[in-house]
Design a protein around this motif. Structure first.
Motif, PDB file in Angstrom:
ATOM      1  N   LEU A  32     127.676  73.805  49.048  1.00 26.07           N
ATOM      2  CA  LEU A  32     127.237  74.973  48.289  1.00 26.07           C
ATOM      3  C   LEU A  32     126.795  74.582  46.886  1.00 26.07           C
ATOM      4  O   LEU A  32     125.745  75.021  46.409  1.00 26.07           O
ATOM      5  CB  LEU A  32     128.364  76.007  48.232  1.00 26.07           C
ATOM      6  N   GLU A  33     127.551  73.732  46.229  1.00 22.35           N
ATOM      7  CA  GLU A  33     127.186  73.291  44.881  1.00 22.35           C
ATOM      8  C   GLU A  33     125.923  72.431  44.892  1.00 22.35           C
ATOM      9  O   GLU A  33     125.060  72.586  44.032  1.00 22.35           O
ATOM     10  CB  GLU A  33     128.340  72.516  44.256  1.00 22.35           C
ATOM     11  N   ARG A  34     125.821  71.544  45.851  1.00 21.88           N
ATOM     12  CA  ARG A  34     124.631  70.687  45.915  1.00 21.88           C
ATOM     13  C   ARG A  34     123.374  71.493  46.209  1.00 21.88           C
ATOM     14  O   ARG A  34     122.323  71.241  45.615  1.00 21.88           O
ATOM     15  CB  ARG A  34     124.818  69.602  46.964  1.00 21.88           C
ATOM     16  N   MET A  35     123.458  72.448  47.110  1.00 17.82           N
ATOM     17  CA  MET A  35     122.286  73.272  47.411  1.00 17.82           C
ATOM     18  C   MET A  35     121.920  74.145  46.222  1.00 17.82           C
ATOM     19  O   MET A  35     120.745  74.348  45.925  1.00 17.82           O
ATOM     20  CB  MET A  35     122.547  74.136  48.643  1.00 17.82           C
ATOM     21  N   GLY A  36     122.925  74.674  45.527  1.00 16.23           N
ATOM     22  CA  GLY A  36     122.655  75.498  44.355  1.00 16.23           C
ATOM     23  C   GLY A  36     122.012  74.720  43.237  1.00 16.23           C
ATOM     24  O   GLY A  36     121.091  75.183  42.566  1.00 16.23           O
TER      25      GLY A  36
ATOM     26  N   HIS B 218     118.026  75.312  41.975  1.00 17.58           N
ATOM     27  CA  HIS B 218     117.771  75.770  40.620  1.00 17.58           C
ATOM     28  C   HIS B 218     116.745  74.863  39.959  1.00 17.58           C
ATOM     29  O   HIS B 218     116.863  73.640  40.019  1.00 17.58           O
ATOM     30  CB  HIS B 218     119.065  75.757  39.816  1.00 17.58           C
ATOM     31  N   PRO B 219     115.770  75.417  39.274  1.00 12.13           N
ATOM     32  CA  PRO B 219     114.777  74.565  38.603  1.00 12.13           C
ATOM     33  C   PRO B 219     115.430  73.823  37.420  1.00 12.13           C
ATOM     34  O   PRO B 219     116.332  74.338  36.778  1.00 12.13           O
ATOM     35  CB  PRO B 219     113.719  75.550  38.100  1.00 12.13           C
TER      36      PRO B 219
END
Length: 81
Positions: free
Chosen positions: A66-70, A74-75
């Protein structure tokens, strides 16, 4: 095609978030009592240990993707370098 890929990423992040938030909240709630039981009530501490580590394991497993995808979605912010 890019829109479809972004939609799928957002959908996966949403599904992970739906499972992550209540499990993390339960883990943090149990952690507060678990630390107190370690000092005051050893029987409850030993009984809660398997649940505590199970919640820790599940929370850790869900938080990593979840953290890696977020972060990847995010730009980048150029002003913070």
């Amino acid at each position: 095609m890019e829109f479809l890929v972004n939609a799928i990423k957002i959908l996966i992040m949403s599904i992970l978030s739906i499972f992550y938030y209540p499990i993390n909240s339960a883990f943090l709630f149990l952690q507060k009592h678990y630390r107190d039981w370690q000092v005051n009530d050893r029987v409850s501490f030993y009984l809660a240990t398997p649940l505590y580590f199970l919640l820790f394991l599940v929370t850790s497993i869900l938080s990593i993707p979840l953290e890696r995808m977020g972060e990847a979605y995010h730009p980048p912010l150029g002003g913070f370098r």
